[in-house]
Design a protein around this motif. Structure first.
Motif, PDB file in Angstrom:
ATOM      1  N   ALA A  79       0.828  -1.210   0.000  1.00 26.14           N
ATOM      2  CA  ALA A  79       0.000   0.000   0.000  1.00 26.14           C
ATOM      3  C   ALA A  79       0.858   1.255   0.000  1.00 26.14           C
ATOM      4  O   ALA A  79       0.569   2.233  -0.694  1.00 26.14           O
ATOM      5  CB  ALA A  79      -0.930  -0.007   1.210  1.00 26.14           C
ATOM      6  N   THR A  80       1.954   1.242   0.767  1.00 28.30           N
ATOM      7  CA  THR A  80       2.844   2.402   0.822  1.00 28.30           C
ATOM      8  C   THR A  80       3.545   2.610  -0.510  1.00 28.30           C
ATOM      9  O   THR A  80       3.630   3.743  -1.014  1.00 28.30           O
ATOM     10  CB  THR A  80       3.880   2.226   1.948  1.00 28.30           C
ATOM     11  N   LEU A  81       4.047   1.543  -1.117  1.00 28.09           N
ATOM     12  CA  LEU A  81       4.722   1.669  -2.413  1.00 28.09           C
ATOM     13  C   LEU A  81       3.767   2.195  -3.478  1.00 28.09           C
ATOM     14  O   LEU A  81       4.157   2.975  -4.353  1.00 28.09           O
ATOM     15  CB  LEU A  81       5.289   0.310  -2.846  1.00 28.09           C
ATOM     16  N   TYR A  82       2.505   1.768  -3.420  1.00 23.88           N
ATOM     17  CA  TYR A  82       1.515   2.235  -4.394  1.00 23.88           C
ATOM     18  C   TYR A  82       1.184   3.708  -4.166  1.00 23.88           C
ATOM     19  O   TYR A  82       0.927   4.453  -5.126  1.00 23.88           O
ATOM     20  CB  TYR A  82       0.254   1.386  -4.281  1.00 23.88           C
ATOM     21  N   ARG A  83       1.199   4.134  -2.922  1.00 28.64           N
ATOM     22  CA  ARG A  83       0.780   5.500  -2.563  1.00 28.64           C
ATOM     23  C   ARG A  83       1.878   6.531  -2.827  1.00 28.64           C
ATOM     24  O   ARG A  83       1.581   7.685  -3.166  1.00 28.64           O
ATOM     25  CB  ARG A  83       0.397   5.501  -1.091  1.00 28.64           C
ATOM     26  N   LEU A  84       3.138   6.147  -2.682  1.00 32.19           N
ATOM     27  CA  LEU A  84       4.237   7.115  -2.711  1.00 32.19           C
ATOM     28  C   LEU A  84       4.319   7.956  -3.989  1.00 32.19           C
ATOM     29  O   LEU A  84       4.551   9.173  -3.902  1.00 32.19           O
ATOM     30  CB  LEU A  84       5.571   6.403  -2.475  1.00 32.19           C
ATOM     31  N   PRO A  85       4.166   7.386  -5.182  1.00 34.74           N
ATOM     32  CA  PRO A  85       4.329   8.208  -6.387  1.00 34.74           C
ATOM     33  C   PRO A  85       3.365   9.383  -6.481  1.00 34.74           C
ATOM     34  O   PRO A  85       3.652  10.374  -7.154  1.00 34.74           O
ATOM     35  CB  PRO A  85       4.103   7.208  -7.531  1.00 34.74           C
ATOM     36  N   THR A  86       2.202   9.294  -5.832  1.00 33.31           N
ATOM     37  CA  THR A  86       1.213  10.376  -5.921  1.00 33.31           C
ATOM     38  C   THR A  86       1.120  11.203  -4.642  1.00 33.31           C
ATOM     39  O   THR A  86       0.346  12.158  -4.587  1.00 33.31           O
ATOM     40  CB  THR A  86      -0.183   9.794  -6.233  1.00 33.31           C
ATOM     41  N   LEU A  87       1.907  10.836  -3.626  1.00 36.15           N
ATOM     42  CA  LEU A  87       1.858  11.567  -2.356  1.00 36.15           C
ATOM     43  C   LEU A  87       2.643  12.869  -2.477  1.00 36.15           C
ATOM     44  O   LEU A  87       3.827  12.865  -2.817  1.00 36.15           O
ATOM     45  CB  LEU A  87       2.431  10.705  -1.230  1.00 36.15           C
ATOM     46  N   LYS A  88       2.004  13.983  -2.216  1.00 42.14           N
ATOM     47  CA  LYS A  88       2.649  15.289  -2.337  1.00 42.14           C
ATOM     48  C   LYS A  88       3.223  15.777  -1.010  1.00 42.14           C
ATOM     49  O   LYS A  88       4.227  16.490  -0.983  1.00 42.14           O
ATOM     50  CB  LYS A  88       1.646  16.325  -2.858  1.00 42.14           C
ATOM     51  N   ARG A  89       2.592  15.401   0.092  1.00 42.24           N
ATOM     52  CA  ARG A  89       3.050  15.868   1.392  1.00 42.24           C
ATOM     53  C   ARG A  89       2.676  14.836   2.451  1.00 42.24           C
ATOM     54  O   ARG A  89       1.604  14.242   2.397  1.00 42.24           O
ATOM     55  CB  ARG A  89       2.420  17.221   1.720  1.00 42.24           C
ATOM     56  N   GLY A  90       3.565  14.629   3.408  1.00 43.62           N
ATOM     57  CA  GLY A  90       3.302  13.671   4.471  1.00 43.62           C
ATOM     58  C   GLY A  90       4.599  13.244   5.126  1.00 43.62           C
ATOM     59  O   GLY A  90       5.681  13.750   4.809  1.00 43.62           O
ATOM     60  N   VAL A  91       4.495  12.282   6.050  1.00 41.23           N
ATOM     61  CA  VAL A  91       5.663  11.759   6.758  1.00 41.23           C
ATOM     62  C   VAL A  91       5.720  10.251   6.541  1.00 41.23           C
ATOM     63  O   VAL A  91       4.721   9.547   6.735  1.00 41.23           O
ATOM     64  CB  VAL A  91       5.598  12.067   8.267  1.00 41.23           C
ATOM     65  N   LEU A  92       6.867   9.769   6.107  1.00 34.35           N
ATOM     66  CA  LEU A  92       7.099   8.342   5.905  1.00 34.35           C
ATOM     67  C   LEU A  92       8.108   7.863   6.936  1.00 34.35           C
ATOM     68  O   LEU A  92       9.176   8.451   7.083  1.00 34.35           O
ATOM     69  CB  LEU A  92       7.622   8.078   4.491  1.00 34.35           C
ATOM     70  N   VAL A  93       7.776   6.785   7.649  1.00 32.91           N
ATOM     71  CA  VAL A  93       8.668   6.213   8.657  1.00 32.91           C
ATOM     72  C   VAL A  93       9.202   4.882   8.141  1.00 32.91           C
ATOM     73  O   VAL A  93       8.422   4.026   7.697  1.00 32.91           O
ATOM     74  CB  VAL A  93       7.923   5.996   9.994  1.00 32.91           C
ATOM     75  N   VAL A  94      10.518   4.692   8.209  1.00 36.61           N
ATOM     76  CA  VAL A  94      11.123   3.465   7.689  1.00 36.61           C
ATOM     77  C   VAL A  94      12.357   3.102   8.520  1.00 36.61           C
ATOM     78  O   VAL A  94      13.158   3.982   8.856  1.00 36.61           O
ATOM     79  CB  VAL A  94      11.495   3.628   6.194  1.00 36.61           C
ATOM     80  N   PRO A  95      12.548   1.831   8.892  1.00 39.41           N
ATOM     81  CA  PRO A  95      13.798   1.410   9.538  1.00 39.41           C
ATOM     82  C   PRO A  95      14.941   1.471   8.531  1.00 39.41           C
ATOM     83  O   PRO A  95      14.736   1.242   7.334  1.00 39.41           O
ATOM     84  CB  PRO A  95      13.521  -0.039   9.972  1.00 39.41           C
ATOM     85  N   VAL A  96      16.145   1.738   8.995  1.00 38.98           N
ATOM     86  CA  VAL A  96      17.256   1.936   8.070  1.00 38.98           C
ATOM     87  C   VAL A  96      17.577   0.671   7.288  1.00 38.98           C
ATOM     88  O   VAL A  96      17.919   0.727   6.101  1.00 38.98           O
ATOM     89  CB  VAL A  96      18.514   2.450   8.822  1.00 38.98           C
ATOM     90  N   ALA A  97      17.454  -0.519   7.911  1.00 39.48           N
ATOM     91  CA  ALA A  97      17.730  -1.762   7.189  1.00 39.48           C
ATOM     92  C   ALA A  97      16.743  -1.958   6.042  1.00 39.48           C
ATOM     93  O   ALA A  97      17.097  -2.464   4.971  1.00 39.48           O
ATOM     94  CB  ALA A  97      17.666  -2.951   8.144  1.00 39.48           C
ATOM     95  N   THR A  98      15.511  -1.536   6.242  1.00 39.48           N
ATOM     96  CA  THR A  98      14.491  -1.647   5.203  1.00 39.48           C
ATOM     97  C   THR A  98      14.733  -0.634   4.092  1.00 39.48           C
ATOM     98  O   THR A  98      14.485  -0.911   2.921  1.00 39.48           O
ATOM     99  CB  THR A  98      13.093  -1.440   5.820  1.00 39.48           C
ATOM    100  N   LEU A  99      15.232   0.531   4.449  1.00 36.08           N
ATOM    101  CA  LEU A  99      15.574   1.551   3.455  1.00 36.08           C
ATOM    102  C   LEU A  99      16.665   1.047   2.510  1.00 36.08           C
ATOM    103  O   LEU A  99      16.702   1.414   1.332  1.00 36.08           O
ATOM    104  CB  LEU A  99      16.036   2.828   4.162  1.00 36.08           C
ATOM    105  N   MET A 100      17.540   0.179   3.001  1.00 37.14           N
ATOM    106  CA  MET A 100      18.659  -0.335   2.208  1.00 37.14           C
ATOM    107  C   MET A 100      18.266  -1.538   1.343  1.00 37.14           C
ATOM    108  O   MET A 100      19.081  -2.035   0.567  1.00 37.14           O
ATOM    109  CB  MET A 100      19.804  -0.732   3.141  1.00 37.14           C
ATOM    110  N   GLN A 101      17.050  -2.003   1.446  1.00 37.08           N
ATOM    111  CA  GLN A 101      16.602  -3.221   0.778  1.00 37.08           C
ATOM    112  C   GLN A 101      16.277  -2.977  -0.690  1.00 37.08           C
ATOM    113  O   GLN A 101      15.787  -1.921  -1.069  1.00 37.08           O
ATOM    114  CB  GLN A 101      15.354  -3.734   1.511  1.00 37.08           C
TER     115      GLN A 101
END
Length: 296
Positions: free
Chosen positions: A96-118
């Motif tokens: 759901a987050t991956l689908y939402r990101l391309p059209t999201l103009k403003r907001g806060v995304l929280v992600v663990p650093v290990a997941t960010l590197m994936q």
């Protein structure tokens, strides 16, 4: 509270960094929520582990109220090559987050650093695999069942969690990924006559909707073509005997083995990262929590 706590200093250019004195307790979430409101783009908050990400997301949700969107991209919470798959609710939230990101103009995304590197599925897969079912649309139950199975949905007797679907005559119950409640789709001949949400425990129908969006049930495709490409790449990358490799044989027989998620790159010609999925955002602002670089 002081104004500098509620509105911490932000970079004024892409090459500039700002350092904050770490606020105590939930004050960090308050500062991030105010930053999300003030910043013209997505604020990506990187936590040092999954526990810190969950805690921060919960606090942010409180301070965000109804005018600031808070997304989380959670970790799978499984170890590489263990014979366990991530919980369906985790996979649902990630898709759901991956689908939402391309059209999201403003907001806060929280992600663990290990997941960010994936490494992740390319944007074309997530966006191109979504489907909308709407009232009065023609629908063949048998064809839809095959399509759902190829998209990774599980054919079960009763729908309980994201990624489940059940067929009973002219009724199709489905729990789409990225949605908090399942839907009951009722057909009249080969036409969608009604779409209602329902309680998975009591099975009672709730409110009507005009359409429902179906996202893929997994972060990788399960079509015959992708399964064949997977087997070919597996033979190229690993010194296996296909006749005695359970992973190879499971995929060949159309079975999805537990832990297959860590072989995700073998399903695609190329993979991407969360940074690629953020390219639609105008200037994402990254906030690195304490100990993030050490954790990386």
């Amino acid at each position: 509270m002081t104004p500098t706590l509620i509105k911490p200093p932000l970079p004024t250019s892409a090459k500039q960094r700002r350092y904050w004195s770490a606020p105590h307790g939930a004050a960090l979430a308050l500062a991030l929520a105010e930053t999300g409101r003030a910043y013209d783009g997505i604020v990506v908050t990187v936590a040092h582990d999954t526990h810190a990400a969950h805690a921060l997301e919960a606090e942010l949700t409180v301070f965000a109220g109804g005018d600031l969107e808070v997304l989380q991209f959670p970790d799978w919470e499984t170890l590489p090559y263990d014979l366990f798959s991530p919980h369906p609710e985790i996979v649902s939230q990630r898709i759901a987050t991956l689908y939402r990101l391309p059209t999201l103009k403003r907001g806060v995304l929280v992600v663990p650093v290990a997941t960010l590197m994936q490494r992740l599925a390319p944007r074309s897969y997530i966006a191109g695999s979504a489907l909308v079912l709407a009232l009065k649309q023609k629908l063949d139950i048998a064809s839809e069942q095959r399509r759902l199975e190829m998209a990774g949905y599980r054919n079960v007797p009763q729908v309980q969690e994201p990624g489940d679907f059940a067929v009973r005559g002219a009724l199709l119950d489905i729990f789409p990924m990225g949605i908090v409640e399942p839907y009951r789709i009722e057909l009249f001949d080969d036409e969608i006559d009604s779409i209602r949400t329902f309680d998975p425990e009591t099975k009672r129908s709730d409110h009507k909707v005009d359409s429902v969006r179906l996202l893929p049930a997994r972060e990788f495709p399960l079509t015959e073509e992708s399964a064949k490409a997977f087997r070919n790449t597996l033979r190229e990358r690993f010194p296996i005997d296909p006749r005695h490799c359970p992973l190879y044989q499971d995929i060949k027989e159309g079975v999805t083995p537990a832990g297959i998620e860590f072989y995700l790159p073998l399903f695609f010609e190329r993979t991407e990262t969360l940074f690629d999925h953020l390219t639609g955002a105008t200037g994402a602002l990254f906030v690195l929590g304490e100990c993030v670089l050490d954790a990386a």
